[in-house]
Design a protein around this motif. Sequence first.
Motif, PDB file in Angstrom:
ATOM      1  N   GLN A 174      53.656   5.261 -49.114  1.00 34.70           N
ATOM      2  CA  GLN A 174      53.487   4.085 -49.957  1.00 34.70           C
ATOM      3  C   GLN A 174      54.751   3.240 -49.904  1.00 34.70           C
ATOM      4  N   SER A 175      54.571   1.961 -49.721  1.00 35.23           N
ATOM      5  CA  SER A 175      55.690   1.040 -49.610  1.00 35.23           C
ATOM      6  C   SER A 175      56.626   1.136 -50.811  1.00 35.23           C
ATOM      7  N   GLY A 176      57.917   1.210 -50.538  1.00 35.84           N
ATOM      8  CA  GLY A 176      58.903   1.229 -51.609  1.00 35.84           C
ATOM      9  C   GLY A 176      59.135   2.580 -52.242  1.00 35.84           C
ATOM     10  N   GLN A 177      58.359   3.577 -51.855  1.00 34.47           N
ATOM     11  CA  GLN A 177      58.531   4.917 -52.421  1.00 34.47           C
ATOM     12  C   GLN A 177      58.943   5.911 -51.334  1.00 34.47           C
ATOM     13  N   TYR A 178      59.550   6.996 -51.776  1.00 39.69           N
ATOM     14  CA  TYR A 178      60.078   7.999 -50.859  1.00 39.69           C
ATOM     15  C   TYR A 178      59.117   9.181 -50.738  1.00 39.69           C
ATOM     16  N   ASP A 179      59.204   9.847 -49.602  1.00 44.76           N
ATOM     17  CA  ASP A 179      58.339  10.986 -49.300  1.00 44.76           C
ATOM     18  C   ASP A 179      58.831  12.225 -50.056  1.00 44.76           C
ATOM     19  N   LEU A 180      58.094  12.639 -51.090  1.00 45.65           N
ATOM     20  CA  LEU A 180      58.497  13.808 -51.874  1.00 45.65           C
ATOM     21  C   LEU A 180      58.642  15.037 -50.988  1.00 45.65           C
ATOM     22  N   TYR A 181      57.758  15.176 -50.026  1.00 41.60           N
ATOM     23  CA  TYR A 181      57.785  16.286 -49.077  1.00 41.60           C
ATOM     24  C   TYR A 181      59.128  16.339 -48.352  1.00 41.60           C
ATOM     25  N   SER A 182      59.562  15.187 -47.851  1.00 39.87           N
ATOM     26  CA  SER A 182      60.825  15.095 -47.128  1.00 39.87           C
ATOM     27  C   SER A 182      62.021  15.347 -48.037  1.00 39.87           C
ATOM     28  N   VAL A 183      61.993  14.779 -49.224  1.00 41.24           N
ATOM     29  CA  VAL A 183      63.093  14.974 -50.174  1.00 41.24           C
ATOM     30  C   VAL A 183      63.227  16.452 -50.514  1.00 41.24           C
ATOM     31  N   ALA A 184      62.084  17.112 -50.732  1.00 43.92           N
ATOM     32  CA  ALA A 184      62.103  18.542 -51.049  1.00 43.92           C
ATOM     33  C   ALA A 184      62.631  19.362 -49.875  1.00 43.92           C
ATOM     34  N   CYS A 185      62.276  18.974 -48.639  1.00 40.11           N
ATOM     35  CA  CYS A 185      62.792  19.671 -47.453  1.00 40.11           C
ATOM     36  C   CYS A 185      64.309  19.531 -47.370  1.00 40.11           C
ATOM     37  N   HIS A 186      64.810  18.346 -47.680  1.00 40.14           N
ATOM     38  CA  HIS A 186      66.255  18.100 -47.671  1.00 40.14           C
ATOM     39  C   HIS A 186      66.968  19.075 -48.603  1.00 40.14           C
ATOM     40  N   GLU A 187      66.462  19.182 -49.804  1.00 37.67           N
ATOM     41  CA  GLU A 187      67.094  20.070 -50.788  1.00 37.67           C
ATOM     42  C   GLU A 187      66.878  21.540 -50.431  1.00 37.67           C
ATOM     43  N   MET A 188      65.732  21.866 -49.836  1.00 37.93           N
ATOM     44  CA  MET A 188      65.448  23.239 -49.429  1.00 37.93           C
ATOM     45  C   MET A 188      66.414  23.697 -48.348  1.00 37.93           C
ATOM     46  N   ASP A 189      66.711  22.819 -47.391  1.00 35.95           N
ATOM     47  CA  ASP A 189      67.686  23.146 -46.346  1.00 35.95           C
ATOM     48  C   ASP A 189      69.011  23.564 -46.969  1.00 35.95           C
ATOM     49  N   GLU A 190      69.424  22.842 -47.990  1.00 35.20           N
ATOM     50  CA  GLU A 190      70.693  23.132 -48.647  1.00 35.20           C
ATOM     51  C   GLU A 190      70.618  24.431 -49.448  1.00 35.20           C
ATOM     52  N   ALA A 191      69.480  24.676 -50.049  1.00 37.01           N
ATOM     53  CA  ALA A 191      69.296  25.936 -50.765  1.00 37.01           C
ATOM     54  C   ALA A 191      69.422  27.116 -49.819  1.00 37.01           C
ATOM     55  N   LEU A 192      68.933  26.937 -48.582  1.00 33.71           N
ATOM     56  CA  LEU A 192      68.980  28.012 -47.596  1.00 33.71           C
ATOM     57  C   LEU A 192      70.351  28.154 -46.948  1.00 33.71           C
ATOM     58  N   GLY A 193      71.133  27.050 -46.892  1.00 32.70           N
ATOM     59  CA  GLY A 193      72.486  27.207 -46.367  1.00 32.70           C
ATOM     60  C   GLY A 193      73.027  26.126 -45.468  1.00 32.70           C
ATOM     61  N   SER A 194      72.502  24.897 -45.531  1.00 32.40           N
ATOM     62  CA  SER A 194      73.004  23.838 -44.649  1.00 32.40           C
ATOM     63  C   SER A 194      74.193  23.081 -45.241  1.00 32.40           C
ATOM     64  N   VAL A 195      74.662  23.505 -46.396  1.00 34.23           N
ATOM     65  CA  VAL A 195      75.751  22.816 -47.106  1.00 34.23           C
ATOM     66  C   VAL A 195      77.078  22.907 -46.358  1.00 34.23           C
ATOM     67  N   SER A 196      77.898  21.863 -46.474  1.00 34.00           N
ATOM     68  CA  SER A 196      79.247  21.869 -45.912  1.00 34.00           C
ATOM     69  C   SER A 196      80.267  21.989 -47.037  1.00 34.00           C
ATOM     70  N   GLY A 197      81.352  22.672 -46.741  1.00 31.16           N
ATOM     71  CA  GLY A 197      82.426  22.809 -47.718  1.00 31.16           C
ATOM     72  C   GLY A 197      83.601  21.907 -47.439  1.00 31.16           C
ATOM     73  N   VAL A 198      83.420  20.870 -46.604  1.00 33.19           N
ATOM     74  CA  VAL A 198      84.517  19.953 -46.282  1.00 33.19           C
ATOM     75  C   VAL A 198      85.205  19.506 -47.568  1.00 33.19           C
ATOM     76  N   GLY A 199      86.515  19.606 -47.566  1.00 33.35           N
ATOM     77  CA  GLY A 199      87.266  19.272 -48.763  1.00 33.35           C
ATOM     78  C   GLY A 199      87.569  20.476 -49.625  1.00 33.35           C
ATOM     79  N   GLY A 200      87.033  21.642 -49.238  1.00 33.89           N
ATOM     80  CA  GLY A 200      87.238  22.872 -49.993  1.00 33.89           C
ATOM     81  C   GLY A 200      87.217  24.077 -49.079  1.00 33.89           C
ATOM     82  N   SER A 201      86.386  25.061 -49.422  1.00 33.77           N
ATOM     83  CA  SER A 201      86.258  26.279 -48.607  1.00 33.77           C
ATOM     84  C   SER A 201      85.081  26.143 -47.649  1.00 33.77           C
ATOM     85  N   PRO A 202      85.225  26.594 -46.413  1.00 34.27           N
ATOM     86  CA  PRO A 202      84.146  26.431 -45.432  1.00 34.27           C
ATOM     87  C   PRO A 202      82.916  27.280 -45.733  1.00 34.27           C
TER      88      PRO A 202
END
Length: 317
Positions: A174-202
């Motif tokens: 839908q125009s002007g709105q974001y894909d909930l599926y994609s947003v959830a995948c983004h956050e899921m990747d981070e939950a599983l371990g795609s996070v970076s520690g740049v600026g702190g501990s790796p």
Amino acid sequence: MSLLSPTPPTAVRVTKMLVRGLAAVVSMAALPASANLTINPTYDSTITSLGTSAQIQSCLNSVCGLYNSYFSDNVTVNITFKNTSSGLGSNSPTTITVPYATYRAALAADSSTANDTVALANLDNTTNNPVNGSANITLSRANARSLGLSAPVSVDDVINLNTALCFLDHNSPQSGQYDLYSVACHEMDEALGSVSGVGGSPWSADLFRYDGSGNRSFAANTSQHAYLSLDKTTNIVEYNQFGRTAGDWGDWIHHTGAPQVQDFSGSPGVKVDLGYSETTLLDAVGYNYIGPVPEPATFAVMGMGVLALISRRKKKV
């Protein structure tokens, strides 16, 4: 870890090719029909109280099912989903710090894919981690368990999603709105371990972060480019570092025209699917990627392509 709102991949020779192609088909067909990874979702009252709760849960259940089918790790990951009115999405994964030598040994023992082989061949087998020289490395607890390391926890992550800004049917943008599926995948990747520690501990993902010249990139330096690479030279995707003004260090740059799930900002009005760059990173940090088995039509197309090559070669002889 958050996702922001908008801003802005001679006959003998051909015969060998055919044999290799058929071998690949057989190999892919032999993959298991389902995986062992289990994403266990819990829906907070901020979601269950909404009039659109059924559609939201259906979408998020599809996201969980996607990861279950893509990774064969025999672990359960507990995720609590909440609705929020700020930003687009965020999460707070539980973590564990382990000796780098322990993590490296677990990766070697768990190796099962071509990506694992390449990653390990280019990952220092030392006592201290090669990112900043410290003895330890940070993992999401889900990532630790995917490698057989002990990291018990009741909730692995709480994912917040601003559903009011999103379309709920992945296949009906839908125009002007974001894909909930994609947003959830983004956050899921981070939950599983795609996070970076740049600026702190790796974190584990930082072991595969380079500057494009084969040098490790871990400084919070927005004048330097940084890329995901398993072999130090092949750049898979660029991180959100050069000229960074917002978003997480572990996100990708914003890909205008061909958005990716892990881009630091969303792309309104389009559906975005989990892609090669995201699954490659999760594969490298410790998950066992099995990926989707190609549809029969894919095999047919590949076969016709190889036969066409043979036909053209015969005409030239």
